[in-house]
Scaffold this motif. Structure first.
Motif, PDB file in Angstrom:
ATOM      1  N   ILE A 235       0.842  -1.205   0.000  1.00 31.85           N
ATOM      2  CA  ILE A 235       0.000   0.000   0.000  1.00 31.85           C
ATOM      3  C   ILE A 235       0.875   1.252   0.000  1.00 31.85           C
ATOM      4  O   ILE A 235       0.612   2.206  -0.745  1.00 31.85           O
ATOM      5  CB  ILE A 235      -0.939  -0.002   1.218  1.00 31.85           C
TER       6      ILE A 235
ATOM      7  N   LEU B 105      -5.018   2.045  -6.084  1.00 31.43           N
ATOM      8  CA  LEU B 105      -5.461   1.262  -4.930  1.00 31.43           C
ATOM      9  C   LEU B 105      -6.327   0.079  -5.324  1.00 31.43           C
ATOM     10  O   LEU B 105      -6.280  -0.970  -4.667  1.00 31.43           O
ATOM     11  CB  LEU B 105      -6.207   2.159  -3.934  1.00 31.43           C
TER      12      LEU B 105
ATOM     13  N   THR C 188      -4.250  -2.935  -5.917  1.00 34.11           N
ATOM     14  CA  THR C 188      -3.353  -3.331  -4.832  1.00 34.11           C
ATOM     15  C   THR C 188      -3.981  -4.500  -4.085  1.00 34.11           C
ATOM     16  O   THR C 188      -5.054  -4.363  -3.494  1.00 34.11           O
ATOM     17  CB  THR C 188      -3.105  -2.142  -3.879  1.00 34.11           C
TER      18      THR C 188
ATOM     19  N   VAL D 275      -5.644  -4.472  -0.524  1.00 33.70           N
ATOM     20  CA  VAL D 275      -6.733  -3.525  -0.266  1.00 33.70           C
ATOM     21  C   VAL D 275      -8.077  -4.184  -0.559  1.00 33.70           C
ATOM     22  O   VAL D 275      -8.331  -4.638  -1.674  1.00 33.70           O
ATOM     23  CB  VAL D 275      -6.577  -2.252  -1.115  1.00 33.70           C
TER      24      VAL D 275
ATOM     25  N   ILE E 118     -12.102   0.731  -0.747  1.00 30.40           N
ATOM     26  CA  ILE E 118     -11.649   2.119  -0.646  1.00 30.40           C
ATOM     27  C   ILE E 118     -12.859   3.051  -0.566  1.00 30.40           C
ATOM     28  O   ILE E 118     -13.932   2.745  -1.073  1.00 30.40           O
ATOM     29  CB  ILE E 118     -10.759   2.529  -1.838  1.00 30.40           C
TER      30      ILE E 118
ATOM     31  N   GLY F 124      -8.315  -8.982   0.046  1.00 30.31           N
ATOM     32  CA  GLY F 124      -7.569  -7.944   0.749  1.00 30.31           C
ATOM     33  C   GLY F 124      -8.036  -7.836   2.193  1.00 30.31           C
ATOM     34  O   GLY F 124      -9.144  -8.243   2.533  1.00 30.31           O
TER      35      GLY F 124
ATOM     36  N   TYR G 247      -7.268  -4.744   4.096  1.00 36.82           N
ATOM     37  CA  TYR G 247      -7.228  -3.351   4.525  1.00 36.82           C
ATOM     38  C   TYR G 247      -8.287  -2.500   3.833  1.00 36.82           C
ATOM     39  O   TYR G 247      -8.575  -2.677   2.646  1.00 36.82           O
ATOM     40  CB  TYR G 247      -5.849  -2.744   4.263  1.00 36.82           C
TER      41      TYR G 247
ATOM     42  N   VAL H  23      -9.100   1.427   2.915  1.00 36.81           N
ATOM     43  CA  VAL H  23      -8.365   2.683   2.781  1.00 36.81           C
ATOM     44  C   VAL H  23      -9.342   3.836   2.541  1.00 36.81           C
ATOM     45  O   VAL H  23     -10.131   3.810   1.589  1.00 36.81           O
ATOM     46  CB  VAL H  23      -7.337   2.625   1.638  1.00 36.81           C
TER      47      VAL H  23
ATOM     48  N   ILE I  27      -5.391   3.958   6.732  1.00 36.65           N
ATOM     49  CA  ILE I  27      -5.471   2.517   6.447  1.00 36.65           C
ATOM     50  C   ILE I  27      -6.083   1.831   7.664  1.00 36.65           C
ATOM     51  O   ILE I  27      -5.554   1.934   8.780  1.00 36.65           O
ATOM     52  CB  ILE I  27      -4.088   1.920   6.115  1.00 36.65           C
TER      53      ILE I  27
END
Length: 282
Positions: free
Chosen positions: A4, A52, A55, A58, A61, A76, A78, A80, A103
């Protein structure tokens, strides 16, 4: 997490180029918080989204520029939340602006934030990453790589004061607190850009950035997920404090993606002063 942060470095380089070359005019739209967007808000949002979403770590988002969250990668872990170009209204007068990233792991709330980063686009492009410590990096424009500069720590007491919000609508006790700090010798440093103003306090060793609740906006103006929680995490990891006047900002939950809160960031002395004044006027 490294993946990230690498993506954020690529994002910063692209946004830097967009700021230098793209149109700074307004578009006929508002973001989810009701702010008039400039063209660079939209461009920057697209740059962040592009990086993102691909990624792998992730999961989801959410942007200050959009109403709802977007799924990224099913495996993922996380979440964000980001403000792609904070302070964009300052671009047409050539003041510093920035990007902010929070994050989160397990969902969006203060207690779930596990890292934060922000980028300052000024005379030099600098990036601050907060994990266990807070580290400063600077872009080498010859190599297009971010180079480590130093770890950042706040002193117990600072000398800089950044008082936000329209003074006409400040509560009397808040105005007295700010006036008293100026009488103690604090210097006014406030550009209207959250990123450069908080960055200056952090690099100069301490002080107070205040964006209070006001009579017209009792819940403040700054957004928890995109602005407040990331900087609260940075300041707490740098040895400072961040509160809403009464509570640690990272103890706050959220009811919606675009919730706002009063917020104060600073070194130990200044934040304890805020807690005392606000506690006495609760």
């Amino acid at each position: 997490m490294t993946e990230i942060m690498n993506a954020i470095q690529k994002i910063a380089i692209e946004i830097k180029e967009a700021i230098k070359t793209k149109d700074t005019g307004k578009v006929e739209t508002q973001n989810s918080s009701g702010d008039i967007q400039v063209k660079l808000d939209v461009i920057s949002d697209e740059i962040v989204e592009k990086h993102l979403l691909k990624t792998s770590s992730v999961k989801e988002i959410i942007s200050e520029e959009k109403e709802d969250a977007m799924p990224a990668n099913e495996n993922g872990k996380y979440f964000v939340a980001y403000d792609p170009l904070d302070g964009s209204s300052l671009i047409d007068v050539d003041l510093s602006v920035g990007s902010i990233f929070g994050i989160y792991k397990g969902g969006y709330s203060g207690e779930n934030i596990v890292a934060a980063a922000y980028v300052v686009y000024g005379p030099r492009v600098e990036m601050v990453i907060a994990r266990d410590t807070v580290e400063l990096f600077r872009l080498n424009e010859k190599t297009n790589e971010f180079e480590y500069v130093k770890e950042l720590r706040l002193d117990e007491k600072g000398k800089i004061l950044g008082p936000g919000g329209t003074q006409k609508y400040w509560y009397d006790f808040h105005k007295k607190m700010i006036d008293d700090l100026f009488k103690e010798g604090y210097r006014l440093r406030y550009s209207g850009g959250m990123v450069p103003d908080l960055h200056q306090i952090l690099l100069k060793g301490g002080g107070l950035f205040a964006y209070p609740g006001t009579t017209d906006k009792p819940k403040g103006k700054l957004r928890k997920l995109f602005e407040v929680f990331p900087f609260a995490y940075v300041y707490s990891k740098a040895g400072g404090l961040a509160v809403d006047g009464y509570n640690d900002l990272l103890s706050l939950g959220t009811e919606g993606y675009h919730d706002t809160t009063p917020c104060f960031f600073g070194s130990d002395y200044e934040i304890k002063r805020v807690l005392k004044v606000y506690g006495e006027n609760k």
